[in-house]
Structures are given as structure tokens and as C-alpha cells.
Motif scaffolding. Structure first.
Motif, PDB file in Angstrom:
ATOM      1  N   LYS A 135       0.825  -1.420  -0.060  1.00 21.34           N
ATOM      2  CA  LYS A 135      -0.090  -0.155  -0.045  1.00 21.34           C
ATOM      3  C   LYS A 135       0.807   1.296   0.047  1.00 21.34           C
ATOM      4  O   LYS A 135       0.465   2.257  -0.821  1.00 21.34           O
ATOM      5  CB  LYS A 135      -0.948  -0.112   1.106  1.00 21.34           C
ATOM      6  CG  LYS A 135      -2.226  -1.076   1.024  1.00 21.34           C
ATOM      7  CD  LYS A 135      -3.003  -0.690   0.040  1.00 21.34           C
ATOM      8  CE  LYS A 135      -4.010  -1.505  -0.201  1.00 21.34           C
ATOM      9  NZ  LYS A 135      -4.969  -1.555  -1.399  1.00 21.34           N
ATOM     10  N   LYS A 136       1.916   1.199   0.717  1.00 22.04           N
ATOM     11  CA  LYS A 136       2.996   2.397   0.731  1.00 22.04           C
ATOM     12  C   LYS A 136       3.506   2.656  -0.428  1.00 22.04           C
ATOM     13  O   LYS A 136       3.588   3.770  -1.227  1.00 22.04           O
ATOM     14  CB  LYS A 136       3.858   2.069   1.869  1.00 22.04           C
ATOM     15  CG  LYS A 136       5.135   3.035   1.733  1.00 22.04           C
ATOM     16  CD  LYS A 136       6.101   2.545   2.625  1.00 22.04           C
ATOM     17  CE  LYS A 136       7.456   3.396   2.269  1.00 22.04           C
ATOM     18  NZ  LYS A 136       8.672   2.892   3.146  1.00 22.04           N
ATOM     19  N   VAL A 137       3.983   1.616  -1.183  1.00 21.53           N
ATOM     20  CA  VAL A 137       4.807   1.944  -2.312  1.00 21.53           C
ATOM     21  C   VAL A 137       3.750   2.190  -3.732  1.00 21.53           C
ATOM     22  O   VAL A 137       3.850   2.982  -4.454  1.00 21.53           O
ATOM     23  CB  VAL A 137       5.488   0.388  -2.896  1.00 21.53           C
ATOM     24  CG1 VAL A 137       5.690   0.458  -4.212  1.00 21.53           C
ATOM     25  CG2 VAL A 137       6.556   0.055  -2.239  1.00 21.53           C
ATOM     26  N   GLN A 138       2.547   1.529  -3.526  1.00 21.63           N
ATOM     27  CA  GLN A 138       1.350   1.765  -4.401  1.00 21.63           C
ATOM     28  C   GLN A 138       0.888   3.384  -4.367  1.00 21.63           C
ATOM     29  O   GLN A 138       1.082   4.131  -5.441  1.00 21.63           O
ATOM     30  CB  GLN A 138       0.274   1.007  -4.494  1.00 21.63           C
ATOM     31  CG  GLN A 138      -0.943   1.057  -5.370  1.00 21.63           C
ATOM     32  CD  GLN A 138      -2.115   0.436  -5.260  1.00 21.63           C
ATOM     33  OE1 GLN A 138      -2.426   0.201  -3.852  1.00 21.63           O
ATOM     34  NE2 GLN A 138      -2.809  -0.260  -6.188  1.00 21.63           N
ATOM     35  N   THR A 139       0.939   3.864  -3.171  1.00 20.48           N
ATOM     36  CA  THR A 139       0.176   5.172  -2.963  1.00 20.48           C
ATOM     37  C   THR A 139       1.492   6.171  -3.482  1.00 20.48           C
ATOM     38  O   THR A 139       1.227   7.109  -3.996  1.00 20.48           O
ATOM     39  CB  THR A 139       0.180   5.425  -1.369  1.00 20.48           C
ATOM     40  OG1 THR A 139      -1.054   4.615  -1.040  1.00 20.48           O
ATOM     41  CG2 THR A 139      -0.291   6.877  -1.111  1.00 20.48           C
ATOM     42  N   MET A 140       2.736   5.809  -3.060  1.00 18.75           N
ATOM     43  CA  MET A 140       3.869   6.677  -3.577  1.00 18.75           C
ATOM     44  C   MET A 140       3.593   6.836  -5.004  1.00 18.75           C
ATOM     45  O   MET A 140       4.129   7.663  -5.625  1.00 18.75           O
ATOM     46  CB  MET A 140       4.947   6.098  -3.104  1.00 18.75           C
ATOM     47  CG  MET A 140       5.274   6.251  -1.265  1.00 18.75           C
ATOM     48  SD  MET A 140       6.877   5.735  -0.905  1.00 18.75           S
ATOM     49  CE  MET A 140       7.924   6.766  -1.633  1.00 18.75           C
TER      50      MET A 140
END
Length: 429
Positions: A135-140
Motif C-alpha cells: 500500500k505504501k509503494v502503490q500510494t507513492m
């Protein structure tokens, strides 16, 4: 005497790159190695061929997102502790994906390299593929794509790729789109890593203050963290010959003009060295190139105008770009067409060839100053099926190149005239 001593020292500390083969579970893995003892540093690149953006046409952005997931540390340590372990030893470890390959880079002081290898083993054996990290990588990634909406160079460049390669795996941006990245799920990343980060795709590139035997041992340790799989073959895609102008309206104060066409030169063509000279003269040399002279110097239509050939294992095409006043865009487009047409019909001049030779031959030492530059060149030669050191033969051929042979080559590539344009323009008031 001082000069002689320097030459002897350099000869002792720098060795030409070599290729050897690792055997792991019946799989052959290439290892490119170059020793350079001038600094106590070691650099390693683990390249996974057939693992870039072009392999996921139905999931644009998946390869890059998967590579970013490998920057989230191992399952054992997690993102924060893994990052801290790297920082404590001043070790650099990162992953990134391009069009054809995914690359994991490791570099450190010689004394800390074994610790770096151990951390890389841990990362490859069990990466941190948690929902939280995803989720962190996708959001970034989505944030990065959103920011590009107002980067008009990016908008025009992406639009040109869509025009040139519509209907092929080359058509989408490597980073993906908002729509495509939003659809990616953690399970997609797991499948991508399982099917691409495999022994059959691996190529090791190791250089610096490390012997051939130590490089081999390090590569073997890392390779044992990889599983076997099936390597897929990549296709080859030509740019379209159907010319098209694509206009995107944005609140811009100037026109962003990107152009491109097919270019029928492949990585293994014997005339590749002639292509380098021709493209240098036409637009890749900056000031003094045909495009710059005609569009900036003579007509004052743009601050700069640039073009180059993109030649890889999966595609070959010609492209360029410039920015101009909104009211001058038609004149600038006509000027690009005129310059390319004249270049194909009349070729280069004797002076242009002389200047191109002077720069390409004279700047060669600057392209071999660092171990990183030399390893990158050696890898590209190997990856494109050439002998290591083949660039030296190309330089010899460039030095002997005659104007008639250059112009014959130029005249044979009339596909450059099939120019398409992608333009970012302002809405009409």
C-alpha cells in the motif's frame, strides 16, 4: 618517468572486463567482472533480463512497482530495520526496473561487501511482500504519476510513445497510469517476482577492488537465494509508419513538440557505428547539430532542439523534441520535417563528418573514467550479443569512415521521413 610510473600503476590496478559462467542447479549464469584497485570499493549489479515493463503489457507499471517493493527490505527485518542495517555499514542496496530488465544494485566499501551480500541474499530469499509495504509503494507511485500530469515534457513524451507503438507492449509509460496502477494488487507483485526474479534471467556484473575468484564466490552465494523458473522471450516492435499528429491541450505558455519515426537499425547491425555518426550530426550533438543550427541558430524558433536514435533488443526508433512559442509551433514542425528531409536527400557535409569524428574519438576517455561507466558499457555489449571491448573496434571504424559511405547509409533510411508528432498545446481562447 612519472608518466611511465602512472601507466604501470594503472595497468596493475585496472583489468579489462571478462565474462565467465556460473553453474547453479544446472542453470548457466553469466558473470561480467572487472578489477579496479584504485579505490577500496565494490559494485555489484544483479540484472534480471526479460523482466522489465515490456513484459507486463496488461499491467502497466507492474514491473516498476515490483522493483520498488524490493526496496522495502526483507520479511525478516522489515523496511525500517533492513534500511538501518544498510545504513550502519554504509551499504547501498536498491532495485529498479527499465523497459527490458530489472536491476538490483549493491555497492559498499570492500570491508563491508560481505555484509552487503548477506543482506542481498536475505532480501532475495524472502522480500517484504506485506500488504502494508504494498500500500505504501502503490500510494507513492500514484502520487508520482499525479505529479507528472503537469510535467508537459512527460505528457508529450508519453503521448509520442502511444502514437509510435499503439497496440504493442511499448505503448504505455513504464511507470504505468493512474488507472493501471490502481488495479494492481499485492498478488500481482508476488506473481511477477516469482516468475521473473529467477536463476534463468540472472546476469551478474561485479567490479571494483575484488578478485575474479571472490566475485565468483559472492555471485554463487547470491544465486543460491534464487529459485528456478522459465525465462520468457521478448518480442521486437517497430514504430508505426502511419504518420499522425496527437495534440494534448494543457494550460501551457509554450508548445511542447515531440516527434518520432521508425528507424530500421538493430543492435547487431554491422552499420551501427555509422548510425552513431549520422545521429550525432543530425541532432544528438547539441550545439552544432543540424536540428540545433536550423531551428535555434538560423530561425530562432526554440532554445534547443534535440534528437536521437533509440536502439535496443526490443525496438528501434528515432525521436526528438523542442519547445517553442504557441504561435510558432507550425513553423517549428515544418522546420523539423525540412531538416530531416534535407538530411536524407543530401546527407552530411565533409566538415560535419570531421567534427563528429573529432568529438566521438576525442571524448572516448571521458566515457571510461569510472568503474561504473566501464561496467555499464561491458554489460551493454554482452547484453546486445557483442564481444566485450567491441566499442574499440567501432571507434576504429568511425575513424576510417568515408563521407560517401556515411551519406549512402543516410540515404537508405528514408523511414525517418515517416514523422509523427505529439504536441502539448494551450486551449484556444
Amino acid at each position: 618517468m612519472k608518466i611511465l610510473i602512472t601507466i604501470l600503476i594503472l595497468g596493475y590496478t585496472i583489468m579489462a572486463a571478462t565474462v565467465q559462467t556460473l553453474h547453479v542447479d544446472g542453470t548457466k549464469i553469466p558473470l561480467i567482472h572487472e578489477k579496479d584497485k584504485r579505490l577500496p570499493l565494490i559494485s555489484l549489479q544483479l540484472v534480471f533480463k526479460n523482466s522489465g515493463a515490456i513484459t507486463t503489457p496488461l499491467n502497466a507499471g507492474l514491473a516498476k512497482l515490483s522493483a520498488k517493493m524490493l526496496n522495502e527490505g526483507s520479511k525478516k527485518l522489515g523496511s525500517v530495520e533492513f534500511s538501518q542495517a544498510l545504513d550502519d555499514k554504509a551499504i547501498h542496496l536498491s532495485a529498479h526496473a527499465g523497459n527490458e530488465t530489472l536491476v538490483v544494485e549493491l555497492s559498499s566499501l570492500k570491508d563491508q561487501f560481505n555484509d552487503g551480500v548477506a543482506l542481498l541474499q536475505e532480501l532475495l530469499y524472502e522480500p517484504n511482500l506485506s500488504e502494508e509495504a504494498f500500500k505504501k509503494v502503490q500510494t507513492m507511485t500514484l502520487g508520482s504519476i499525479s505529479q507528472k500530469v503537469n510535467d508537459f515534457d512527460y505528457v508529450a513524451s508519453a503521448s509520442l510513445k502511444k502514437v509510435l507503438f499503439d497496440g504493442t507492449p511499448m505503448q504505455e509509460p513504464q511507470i504505468g497510469t493512474l488507472e493501471s496502477v490502481q488495479k494492481i494488487r499485492l498478488n500481482d507483485v508476488k506473481k511477477f517476482i516469482k516468475s521473473h526474479i529467477i536463476l534463468e534471467n540472472a546476469i551478474f556484473v561485479i567490479g571494483g577492488d575484488v578478485s575474479k575468484s571472490d566475485a565468483l564466490n559472492s555471485a554463487l552465494k547470491i544465486a543460491k537465494s534464487l529459485k528456478q523458473g522459465k525465462s520468457e522471450k521478448l518480442g521486437f516492435y517497430n514504430a508505426t509508419t502511419q504518420t499522425k499528429d496527437e495534440v494534448t491541450l494543457k494550460p501551457t505558455q509554450q508548445a511542447y513538440i515531440y516527434f518520432g519515426s521508425p528507424y530500421y537499425v538493430k543492435v547487431d547491425d554491422e552499420s551501427r557505428y555509422i548510425s552513431n555518426v549520422a545521429m550525432f550530426i543530425l541532432g544528438s550533438s547539441g550545439f552544432g547539430s543540424r536540428l540545433m543550427e536550423e531551428i535555434r541558430v538560423k530561425r530562432g524558433l526554440a532554445y534547443s532542439a534535440y534528437s536521437r536514435a533509440h536502439i535496443s533488443n526490443t525496438s528501434s526508433y528515432f525521436s526528438g523534441h523542442l519547445q517553442t512559442k504557441i504561435e510558432s509551433q507550425k513553423e517549428a514542425i515544418d522546420a523539423v520535417k525540412e531538416v530531416v528531409s534535407k538530411f536524407i536527400k543530401k546527407g552530411a557535409t565533409k566538415t560535419e563528418l570531421k567534427q563528429a569524428k573529432k568529438f566521438l574519438l576525442g571524448s572516448e576517455p571521458l566515457r571510461n573514467e569510472t568503474i561504473s561507466q566501464r561496467l555499464s558499457r561491458s554489460f551493454n555489449e554482452f547484453y546486445q550479443g557483442k564481444e566485450l571491448g567491441s566499442h574499440k573496434k567501432d571507434l576504429e571504424l568511425i575513424e576510417k569512415l568515408k563521407l560517401k559511405d556515411l551519406n549512402r547509409f543516410i540515404s537508405e533510411h528514408k523511414e525517418l521521413l515517416e514523422l509523427s508528432f505529439a504536441i502539448v498545446d494551450a486551449p484556444k481562447e
